[in-house]
Write a protein that holds these residues in place. Structure first.
Motif, mmCIF file in Angstrom:
data_model
loop_
_atom_site.group_PDB
_atom_site.id
_atom_site.type_symbol
_atom_site.label_atom_id
_atom_site.label_comp_id
_atom_site.label_asym_id
_atom_site.label_seq_id
_atom_site.Cartn_x
_atom_site.Cartn_y
_atom_site.Cartn_z
ATOM 1 N N LEU A 186 -12.398 3.108 1.871
ATOM 2 C CA LEU A 186 -12.233 2.037 2.883
ATOM 3 C C LEU A 186 -12.955 2.414 4.118
ATOM 4 O O LEU A 186 -13.274 3.707 4.705
ATOM 5 N N GLU A 187 -13.452 1.216 4.965
ATOM 6 C CA GLU A 187 -13.975 1.454 6.349
ATOM 7 C C GLU A 187 -13.054 2.008 7.214
ATOM 8 O O GLU A 187 -11.860 1.593 7.146
ATOM 9 N N TYR A 188 -13.535 2.689 8.173
ATOM 10 C CA TYR A 188 -12.710 3.335 9.296
ATOM 11 C C TYR A 188 -12.412 2.067 10.150
ATOM 12 O O TYR A 188 -13.081 1.085 10.161
ATOM 13 N N PRO A 189 -11.132 2.071 10.808
ATOM 14 C CA PRO A 189 -10.611 0.810 11.616
ATOM 15 C C PRO A 189 -11.669 0.866 12.965
ATOM 16 O O PRO A 189 -12.168 1.927 13.302
ATOM 17 N N THR A 190 -11.764 -0.213 13.183
ATOM 18 C CA THR A 190 -12.448 -0.533 14.755
ATOM 19 C C THR A 190 -11.882 -1.399 15.535
ATOM 20 O O THR A 190 -10.696 -1.740 15.331
ATOM 21 N N ALA A 191 -12.119 -1.537 16.572
ATOM 22 C CA ALA A 191 -11.591 -2.489 17.709
ATOM 23 C C ALA A 191 -11.616 -3.908 17.265
ATOM 24 O O ALA A 191 -10.648 -4.656 17.881
ATOM 25 N N ASP A 192 -12.412 -4.402 16.323
ATOM 26 C CA ASP A 192 -12.597 -5.577 15.807
ATOM 27 C C ASP A 192 -11.295 -6.006 14.665
ATOM 28 O O ASP A 192 -11.244 -7.155 14.219
ATOM 29 N N TRP A 193 -10.899 -4.988 14.169
ATOM 30 C CA TRP A 193 -9.593 -5.114 13.221
ATOM 31 C C TRP A 193 -8.761 -6.352 13.706
ATOM 32 O O TRP A 193 -8.035 -6.181 14.746
ATOM 33 N N SER A 194 -8.212 -7.030 12.620
ATOM 34 C CA SER A 194 -7.275 -7.834 12.932
ATOM 35 C C SER A 194 -5.969 -7.213 12.226
ATOM 36 O O SER A 194 -5.929 -6.366 11.851
ATOM 37 N N TRP A 195 -4.635 -7.837 12.560
ATOM 38 C CA TRP A 195 -3.470 -7.448 12.048
ATOM 39 C C TRP A 195 -3.513 -7.342 10.604
ATOM 40 O O TRP A 195 -3.144 -6.593 9.755
ATOM 41 N N GLN A 196 -4.350 -8.477 10.029
ATOM 42 C CA GLN A 196 -4.432 -8.385 8.546
ATOM 43 C C GLN A 196 -5.070 -7.005 8.145
ATOM 44 O O GLN A 196 -4.660 -6.624 6.944
ATOM 45 N N ASP A 197 -6.061 -7.007 8.652
ATOM 46 C CA ASP A 197 -7.079 -5.725 8.393
ATOM 47 C C ASP A 197 -6.061 -4.467 8.283
ATOM 48 O O ASP A 197 -6.153 -3.731 7.339
ATOM 49 N N LEU A 198 -5.421 -4.326 9.214
ATOM 50 C CA LEU A 198 -4.442 -3.116 9.359
ATOM 51 C C LEU A 198 -3.670 -3.094 8.454
ATOM 52 O O LEU A 198 -3.307 -2.050 7.413
ATOM 53 N N GLU A 199 -2.852 -4.320 7.996
ATOM 54 C CA GLU A 199 -1.909 -4.264 6.872
ATOM 55 C C GLU A 199 -2.607 -4.093 5.583
ATOM 56 O O GLU A 199 -1.937 -3.434 4.682
ATOM 57 N N SER A 311 -9.137 4.946 16.994
ATOM 58 C CA SER A 311 -9.737 3.904 17.099
ATOM 59 C C SER A 311 -8.950 3.180 18.007
ATOM 60 O O SER A 311 -7.533 3.390 18.173
ATOM 61 N N GLN A 312 -9.705 2.227 18.675
ATOM 62 C CA GLN A 312 -8.591 1.093 19.514
ATOM 63 C C GLN A 312 -7.832 0.446 18.518
ATOM 64 O O GLN A 312 -7.914 0.153 17.694
ATOM 65 N N LEU A 313 -6.607 -0.092 19.277
ATOM 66 C CA LEU A 313 -5.700 -0.812 18.328
ATOM 67 C C LEU A 313 -6.372 -2.001 17.962
ATOM 68 O O LEU A 313 -7.118 -2.707 18.592
ATOM 69 N N PRO A 314 -5.886 -2.609 16.830
ATOM 70 C CA PRO A 314 -6.218 -3.840 16.202
ATOM 71 C C PRO A 314 -6.135 -4.892 17.168
ATOM 72 O O PRO A 314 -5.402 -4.996 18.251
ATOM 73 N N LYS A 315 -6.848 -5.963 17.171
ATOM 74 C CA LYS A 315 -7.024 -7.095 18.035
ATOM 75 C C LYS A 315 -5.622 -7.943 17.189
ATOM 76 O O LYS A 315 -5.512 -8.319 16.258
ATOM 77 N N GLY A 316 -4.851 -8.520 18.289
ATOM 78 C CA GLY A 316 -3.843 -9.479 17.835
ATOM 79 C C GLY A 316 -4.475 -10.976 17.505
ATOM 80 O O GLY A 316 -5.638 -10.995 17.911
ATOM 81 N N PRO A 317 -3.721 -11.677 17.360
ATOM 82 C CA PRO A 317 -3.874 -13.309 17.294
ATOM 83 C C PRO A 317 -4.347 -13.802 18.633
ATOM 84 O O PRO A 317 -5.278 -14.507 18.485
ATOM 85 N N ALA A 318 -3.947 -13.201 19.797
ATOM 86 C CA ALA A 318 -4.490 -13.605 20.852
ATOM 87 C C ALA A 318 -5.490 -12.995 21.887
ATOM 88 O O ALA A 318 -6.236 -13.270 22.248
ATOM 89 N N GLN A 319 -5.266 -11.495 21.755
ATOM 90 C CA GLN A 319 -5.985 -10.743 22.797
ATOM 91 C C GLN A 319 -6.005 -9.351 22.011
ATOM 92 O O GLN A 319 -5.056 -8.947 21.331
ATOM 93 N N GLN A 320 -6.888 -8.661 22.663
ATOM 94 C CA GLN A 320 -7.040 -7.067 22.741
ATOM 95 C C GLN A 320 -5.909 -6.560 23.906
ATOM 96 O O GLN A 320 -5.954 -7.124 24.785
ATOM 97 N N ALA A 321 -4.887 -5.653 23.455
ATOM 98 C CA ALA A 321 -3.929 -5.107 24.217
ATOM 99 C C ALA A 321 -3.397 -3.945 23.702
ATOM 100 O O ALA A 321 -3.245 -3.616 22.638
#
Lengths: 438, 345
Positions: A186-199, A311-321
């Motif tokens: 698998l690719e390493y996580p990035t700040a551009d990950w979505s929730w779906q990518d995380l799951e 990595s930074q936390l994944p991006k949610g549906p609305a914003q990075q937080a």
């Protein structure tokens, strides 16, 4: 006559006992006064080429800095900084007092009218203490207040007054086990990950037969809240008069977070016989965890061979937080040596003191100017620093603990399948409105 | 002459008071004053941070919020009351019966290694409860000793449970096995509430997490109770047993008709101690679970601490402490009525 003598003798003993008993309470100085020339160092002398030139005798004041004990390395570093300050300022002798069960101790010493001359205040507790009038207003006493990261400074502003300067901070980020990612291709996580990518990643990394889960997470508001903010939700409105937690955004965040458990891609620390996610991560029972900077030194000490990335936390549906956790140095409103207190606090949170304090790489500097050099020194911790700009402080209005208890209890029930997200959010809204209307 | 005696008496009085003063002073400072202080605090809105003199007097407001007015404070209190009651209902009988059995066993005439048993049974009671709690936290882990043991003796049928992190109620689990769950139960069970807690939750039984603490607490307190029973057993004259034996009484009859009645005052004492101890349970909860998961190990004493020191509501905490005192008082009185109901000799 003899009995009278006995009576007198008895009374004398009583009087002596009373004097002894009272003597202890009327003299609140915590350390023996006479041998105060030598700064109290509990550290191995080899570490500090102890200076102690405090030849000027007599006029020295003993002052107490109270805080909680963290890692041995941090305790030692703070003691060195205090020693350094004492050497440069012979008129005062600061004593570092690191106590267990800090909150209780601090509360009792404040209520008892003999507070320490400087102490830690967690952003989470700030409004409780400020509201109770326990903190000295540092607005005109804090040096270079604009040098702090704005949203960290804001955490300690009440009624427009900047009460106490943040000493350091941590943010939440995603730690991942590189070996497991490599093995799964698998690719390493990035700040551009979505929730779906995380799951998706969590589901692919889960290997229940070997007791490995994609993630290990806790039913804790202090983690879930990051997902709430990522979904664009809020806890209460801007004026803190009404709860806004029972929203579609919150529902989405909770369904996602608890869904990781329900779908079997994540486990609780107790499910894998560990005390907290960091331990599970270190033992290779979790491929990913969401923790703050504190996990770095823990992993380095306990699991030096672990290969992992941040990595930074994944991006949610609305914003990075993400969430930030910060602590300030405060002076007591009833302090008797406030000038000395603020001089010391300004030293600790000034460029020099803060650079020395955060030089260990365990917590991050709150002064913007220091963050560049810090992340050059600790490039692997860059994601934590990156989080600062879009982080929300872990902080609520005074009296909010009851709501957190309700939320944590609710999350635990959802994790255990005993309640639905809807029920928990509705209950939190109800309890929250009760607290806010008080 | 008379005046001489009087003077003697006066001197005795002075000496007597002189000797008592240290104890009285200590008693007043460390017992009487704190009690008065907490009663006073329970009528104020003191936050526990600012000096207590700055707190406002709020009358019975705290008691109202704890007991009557629906809200989170009331719900938490009744949840804690429920948990503590289940805790007492399980611990007190278990520790009393087990302690009695162990005392009788140890008190046998022809028991070998008597000293060894005495010491090993009493050992948990003199060990720091914090140390024991930490040890049990390890044993209660999902792959800890207890799950492994249960799994071994059931040939793998026992599913490992994370003991301290399982909020399911014992009775709920049993009812669930019979097909009665929160979904199938009549709706009044989940809508009618007493003190902010639904009927369904009232009948939950102790949660698995609380059960873990119940087992540990029973184990640690048994030793002390056993010691009290042993002391009482040694006061029972042997002749009584000999007479019974001559009359042809079996061991069981002797136990029922002689030992138990003669131990009645001791049993009362043990049950009273047990009730007071269980209603005040705090340290194990503080170390092992902090009231969680899902408030299933929240006890009244822990709630006092939580309100006072974490929720900055010392007034509420003090009010709960006073209510706890009256609960313990009432329970002890009721228990006294029950165990000493029949007038014996």
């Amino acid at each position: 006559m003899r009995t009278l003598r006995y009576t007198l003798f008895a009374l004398l003993i009583v009087a002596a006992m009373l004097l002894v008993a009272c003597g202890g309470t009327t003299e609140p100085t915590p350390a023996p006064a006479a041998p105060a020339e030598q700064p109290v160092t509990e550290q191995p002398a080899a570490e500090t080429p102890t200076e102690a030139p405090a030849a000027a005798s007599g006029s020295m004041t003993d002052l107490v800095l109270m805080g909680w004990s963290s890692s041995p390395a941090e305790n030692e570093r703070l003691q060195q900084i205090v020693d350094q300050y004492n050497a440069e300022n012979p008129s005062t002798n600061w004593i570092l007092s690191q106590v267990p069960d800090y909150d209780t101790k601090l509360q009792v010493s404040l209520a008892g009218g003999s507070p320490p001359d400087a102490f830690y205040v967690d952003a989470f507790k700030f409004f409780d203490f400020q509201g109770a009038g326990a903190l000295d207003n540092g607005n005109d006493k804090i040096e270079n207040p604009d040098g702090f990261v704005p949203n960290l400074r804001e955490a300690f502003v009440a009624e427009g007054q900047f009460y106490c300067p943040p000493k350091d901070f941590s943010t939440l980020a995603l730690e991942y086990n590189t070996a497991m990612f490599d093995a799964a291709g698998l690719e390493y996580p990035t700040a551009d990950w979505s929730w779906q990518d995380l799951e998706d990643a969590a589901s692919k990394l889960t290997d229940k037969d070997n007791g490995v889960y994609g993630m290990v997470i806790t039913p804790d508001m202090a983690r879930w809240l990051a997902f709430l903010y990522q979904a664009g939700g809020t806890v209460y409105n801007d004026t803190a008069t009404e709860m806004t937690i029972n929203s579609p955004e919150a529902l989405a965040a909770m369904n996602f977070y608890a869904g990781l458990i329900q779908k079997g891609y994540a486990a609780q620390p107790s499910d894998v016989s560990t005390g907290w996610p960091g331990e599970a991560f270190g033992q290779g029972k979790a491929a990913m965890v969401i923790e703050g900077n504190w996990i770095m030194s823990y992993l380095k000490d306990q699991f030096p061979d672990l290969a992992f990335g941040v990595s930074q936390l994944p991006k949610g549906p609305a914003q990075q937080a993400t969430l930030s956790f910060t602590v300030c140095y405060a002076a007591p409103a009833s302090g008797k040596h406030l000038d000395d207190s603020w001089k010391f606090i300004n030293y600790l949170t000034g460029d020099k003191g803060m650079a020395a304090w955060t030089g260990l790489g365990l917590a991050m500097p709150t002064r913007t100017a220091l963050q560049g050099p810090w992340s050059e020194k600790y490039p692997e911790q860059q994601p934590f620093i990156d989080g600062a700009s879009y982080s929300y402080p872990w902080q609520f209005v005074s009296g909010f603990q009851a709501v957190l208890d309700t939320m944590n209890s609710g999350l635990q029930q959802v994790f255990a399948g005993l309640a639905t997200s809807e029920q928990v959010l509705a209950e939190a809204e109800q309890v929250g409105n009760e607290v806010l209307s008080r | 002459m008379a005046s001489g005696i009087k003077q003697q008496e006066r001197q005795n009085t002075i000496a007597g008071w002189g000797f008592m003063v240290p104890a009285l002073v200590i008693f007043a400072i460390f017992v009487v004053l704190p009690i008065i202080f907490s009663v006073v605090v329970s009528f104020t809105n003191w936050n526990g941070i600012s000096p207590p003199s700055q707190a406002d007097f709020v009358g019975l407001e705290n008691y109202k919020r704890v007991l009557i007015q629906s809200g989170i404070t009331q719900t938490d209190f009744y949840t804690a009351l429920k948990n503590t009651t289940y805790f007492a209902l399980f611990v007190v009988p278990a520790q009393t019966i087990l302690a009695l059995v162990m005392a009788v066993v140890i008190n046998q005439q022809r028991l070998r290694f008597k000293q060894f048993f005495r010491v090993s049974y009493y050992f948990p009671s003199i060990t720091s409860s914090i140390a024991i709690s930490l040890l049990f936290m390890l044993m209660y882990q999902k792959d800890g000793v207890i799950n492994n043991f249960l799994s071994t003796i059931t040939f793998g049928l026992w599913p490992p449970v994370p003991w301290l992190n399982d909020p399911r109620g014992l009775f709920h689990i049993i009812l669930g096995g019979l097909g009665i769950t929160v979904q199938t139960v009549p709706s009044f069970m989940t809508t009618v509430t007493i003190g902010g807690v639904t009927l369904w939750n009232w009948i939950s039984g102790p949660a698995v997490s609380l059960l873990a603490i119940i087992i540990m607490n029973t184990w640690t307190t048994i030793g002390t109770m056993m010691l009290i029973f042993v002391a009482a057993l040694q006061d029972v004259p042997l002749q009584v047993y000999e007479a019974a034996a001559i009359d042809g009484a079996t061991a069981w009859q002797a136990f029922r008709k002689i030992t138990l009645p003669l131990l009645r005052p001791t049993t009362f004492f043990v049950v009273t101690l047990g009730l007071i101890g269980t209603f005040q349970v705090f340290d194990q909860v503080y170390v092992m679970s902090s009231g969680g998961p899902a408030k299933t190990t929240l006890t009244i004493a822990y709630l006092v601490y939580r309100e006072g020191f974490r929720n900055t509501a010392m007034g509420i905490g003090a009010a709960i402490a006073i209510v706890l005192f009256f609960i313990i008082f009432a329970v002890t009185m009721a228990q006294r009525r029950i165990t000493e109901g029949k007038p014996e000799e």
